[in-house]
Design an enzyme around this catalytic site. Structure first.
Site, PDB file in Angstrom:
ATOM      1  N   ASP A  61       5.253  11.040  -2.008  1.00 26.32           N
ATOM      2  CA  ASP A  61       6.711  11.048  -2.106  1.00 26.32           C
ATOM      3  C   ASP A  61       7.200   9.698  -2.592  1.00 26.32           C
ATOM      4  O   ASP A  61       6.483   8.699  -2.561  1.00 26.32           O
ATOM      5  CB  ASP A  61       7.333  11.422  -0.762  1.00 26.32           C
ATOM      6  CG  ASP A  61       6.934  10.464   0.354  1.00 26.32           C
ATOM      7  OD1 ASP A  61       7.362   9.301   0.320  1.00 26.32           O
ATOM      8  OD2 ASP A  61       6.179  10.867   1.262  1.00 26.32           O
ATOM      9  N   GLU A 114     -26.299  10.898 -17.273  1.00 26.92           N
ATOM     10  CA  GLU A 114     -24.966  10.910 -16.639  1.00 26.92           C
ATOM     11  C   GLU A 114     -24.401   9.488 -16.542  1.00 26.92           C
ATOM     12  O   GLU A 114     -23.208   9.270 -16.721  1.00 26.92           O
ATOM     13  CB  GLU A 114     -25.050  11.524 -15.237  1.00 26.92           C
ATOM     14  CG  GLU A 114     -25.238  13.033 -15.253  1.00 26.92           C
ATOM     15  CD  GLU A 114     -25.534  13.600 -13.867  1.00 26.92           C
ATOM     16  OE1 GLU A 114     -25.038  14.693 -13.560  1.00 26.92           O
ATOM     17  OE2 GLU A 114     -26.283  12.948 -13.096  1.00 26.92           O
TER      18      GLU A 114
END
Ligand code: GLA
Length: 731
Positions: free
Chosen positions: A538, A618
């Site tokens: 928020d 990776e």
């Protein structure tokens, strides 16, 4: 001047670059709302329709006033600015007051006003602030009730360049008696007609902010959180839109609450098909007695209007949050690429593992290692030790200070996880201070994740939290804090408070006080907000923590939906997103590493895995991802964001356009592949008309107007979860 007052008609007009907001004082001192919509000259008083209606009462402040004679002038249906209970308006009010004898009702009457340049600030609460060039103004209106000696100061902040209008209110007791506010909300928008949809962002832990849209029918729709936190379940951001509005068509109005506790948004359609849209504090556990001379401030609501769909609402809100809510040292700085220990080791961390992790991280190009939960004494599971912030030297193999120094020597900054608002029953802190937690005497408390909430309305508790954090920061070179919060507040009882109905509000003020003091003393420490992922995502938190962990769900496909919903209100720069391992720990899904990278590059970027378990291939791919992210970071965090599709369609596409429109970045993921798929065309928006753009991967050149008309043909993607990302440059 963005705010004007016409004496003759008693009309206030608030203008932003693209919108006009207008209201008036009626002959009896009530504030009647007239208009919020596209920019317009003139007075909209003629838009009010008054007629006598059965069961609609009227009142006047004096028996012979015009209003008290005029049967057609009822607050039962007139649009209002600050509706209160007890005036014959039976719709939902912003304010409910009870006097000392329990009598409900409080009529308010205009007293005075002031227009001044500059944006108001709120005492103890976060609020939009102005930057130079914003040309902000404030309108302050005082309303009074003489019986109670109650005044309401309504505040409007106008930021014309940002198309933002903010609202707040301060209620004060100026008399000798006392009264109690049973409800206090911040903003109300009344519409005399129109067919609207409500758009809100619902969810749950690990699946926050899911876009939801429905038609508003008669009755009330409540979007709220009663959890003492803004919550995973609903976000304090709601859009009201024309029934036929789309991303780039139709009128929309939004409200965002600048507050991290419970909230209530209510959208209702009344007997005459009028709509009321309001937002403010949750009122279920709110009962606020004002003693003589006391006052309370309603947290701020940010409003914006768009005459061209949701996209403009998002752009306005993104800019406002980026530059006028976030603040301090980190506001405009490139955020570090993080490797976090949580999904790699959970509680099973050790100094050795962290050092090995740091060595890998350095090779990959990571900037910061974050030591998540598990680093303090007795914290080997969820059952123990919250509140006792003493590093576990046995587990770490050395003191925290030395470990941090060693990680720094490898070439990485260090961040630390903390959950300062909580206490475990099984902790020294709880044994010493059982009265510091929210526990109703003689009742077993509700526990969640085995923990209790500390009473932040109590100043001793706030001091303890600050002392503990400052002790760590004074001795250790920590550059980042992950500020976690892992339960909702259910029962509220403060041993220190005189009035239990004030405690939840004062808890949040206490939280802001603590965060504000840390920001002031350590302005260069980056705090990332977190609440079991995005449970407190928020604008209130964002004033102190300029980025927030978006969700505990790190699966790339679920994140498409979570980040899609989040993007309506919040910019990429505040949205923390990490690549994690596969099968994903939250839902078991296996997705390509390339897709995980593209999806996590939607914000403050990082990793949540054990690099020692990565293959050579990776590791190389991650190295390349990090250097690509660093080269794209500016366009991602500062560019204009466009949602090009809804993820529940065949493809999920989104785009960033640089502010100078010289570049745009197109991202696409296929959440679900089907047999013999039609070719996918993605239509970018926001490009410079009449120009050509080169796809930097293929060298192909496209005319901007044709591209924005006919779309870009994606290469054939053959598998679920495949993705592509292209950077285009203006030629
Ligand atoms: C919460 C956070 C996670 C992790 C754990 C640690 O769930 O969202 O990222 O920090 O707490 O306990």
């Amino acid at each position: 001047m963005p705010i004007t007052y016409d004496e003759q008609h008693r009309i206030f007009t608030l203008n932003t670059r693209n919108s006009t907001y207008q209201f008036m004082i009626d002959s009896d001192g009530n504030l009647l709302h007239l208009y919020y919509g596209r920019k317009s000259d003139g007075f909209m008083k003629n838009f009010l329709h008054e007629q006598p209606r059965a069961f609609s009462g009227v009142f006047g402040y004096s028996q012979d006033s015009q209003a008290s004679q005029d049967e057609s002038h009822s607050l039962d249906y007139l649009p209002q600015e600050f509706p209160v209970q007890g005036t014959g308006d039976f719709r939902s009010p912003l304010l409910i007051v009870r006097d000392e004898f329990g009598t409900f009702g409080c009529k308010l009457r205009y007293d005075s006003h002031e227009i001044r340049s500059g944006k108001y600030a709120l005492n103890g609460l976060p609020a939009v602030y102005e930057n130079s060039g914003d040309n902000a103004s404030t309108l302050e209106i005082i309303l009074r009730n003489d019986r109670l000696n109650l005044s309401v100061k309504i505040l409007y902040g106008v930021l014309p360049e940002l198309d933002i209008i903010t609202r707040s209110a301060i209620v004060k007791n100026s008399g000798h008696g006392k009264f109690t506010l049973e409800k206090l909300q911040s903003a109300c928008l009344d519409f005399t007609h129109g067919n609207f949809d409500v758009i809100n962002f619902q969810g749950r832990h690990a699946m926050e902010r899911q876009f939801e849209r429905r038609e508003l029918l008669h009755g009330s729709l409540v979007i709220d959180s009663r959890r003492g936190m803004s919550s995973h379940q609903s976000n304090p951001f709601v859009i009201l839109a024309d029934h036929n509005a789309t991303e780039n068509f139709g009128r929309c109005w939004s409200m965002m609450f600048v507050y991290s506790g419970g909230f209530k948004a209510e959208i209702s359609r009344d007997q005459y098909d009028q709509t009321r849209f309001q937002m403010g504090l949750e009122d279920e556990k709110f009962s606020y007695t004002l003693e003589p001379n006391e006052e309370i401030t309603a947290p701020e609501v940010i409003m914006t209007f768009s005459s061209s769909g949701f996209e403009k609402i998002s752009h306005n809100m993104h800019d406002c949050i980026r530059k006028n809510i976030c603040r301090g040292f980190w506001r405009d700085k490139a955020r570090p690429v993080i490797l976090n220990s949580w999904e790699a080791f959970y509680f099973d961390i050790s100094g050795e593992k962290l050092l090995e992790m740091a060595r890998y991280a350095k090779k990959l190009g990571v900037d910061m290692l974050v030591i998540d939960d598990g680093w303090f004494i007795n914290r080997n599971d969820e059952l123990h030790a919250l509140g006792d912030w003493t590093p576990d030297e046995k587990k770490l193999g050395m003191n925290l200070e030395s470990l941090v120094k060693k990680i720094n020597a490898i070439g990485l900054d260090v961040g630390l996880w903390l959950e300062p608002e909580m206490v475990s029953e099984n902790s020294n802190l709880y044994r010493e201070h059982p009265d510091w937690a929210f526990v109703i005497p003689n009742e077993n408390p509700t526990k969640s994740r085995h923990q209790l909430v500390l009473d932040l309305s109590n100043r001793d508790v706030r001091k303890y939290i600050l002392d503990s954090i400052f002790a760590i920061l004074a001795s250790t070179n920590v550059k980042y804090i992950k500020w976690d919060y892992n339960r909702s507040i259910s029962e509220v009882y403060s041993h220190a408070a005189k009035n239990q109905g004030k405690v939840l509000y004062e808890y949040i003020l206490g939280l802001y006080e603590i965060l504000g003091k840390i920001n002031a003393k350590y302005p260069e420490i980056l705090i990332e907000g977190c609440s079991g992922g995005g449970g407190r995502f928020d604008a209130g938190m964002l004033q102190y923590t300029p980025q927030i962990w978006c969700s505990d769900n790190t699966d790339a496909i679920d994140r498409l939906y979570i980040q899609y919903g989040t993007s309506f209100a919040y910019p990429a720069s505040v949205t923390a997103a990490h690549v994690s391992t596969c099968p994903n720990h939250q839902n078991g899904r296996i997705t390509p590493l390339s897709t995980r990278g593209i999806v996590a590059m939607t914000g403050a970027f990082g990793y949540e895995l054990d690099p020692a378990k990565l293959s050579e291939h990776e590791q190389l791919e991650i190295q390349a991802q990090i250097s690509r992210y660093k080269s794209l970071r500016e366009i991602i965090t500062d560019g204009l964001y466009y949602r090009l599709s809804n993820p529940s369609e065949n493809f999920c596409a989104w785009e960033y356009v640089s502010r100078d429109k010289r570049e745009f970045l197109l991202n696409v993921v296929i959440p679900q592949n089907h047999g013999n798929m039609p070719r996918i065309y993605v239509t970018p928006r926001g490009l410079e008309p009449g120009k050509f753009y080169r796809n930097t991967s293929t060298g192909e050149i496209y005319a901007s107007d044709a591209l924005m008309d006919s779309g870009f043909a994606l290469p054939v993607l053959r598998h679920d979860f495949e993705s592509c990302a292209y950077l285009f440059e203006i030629v």
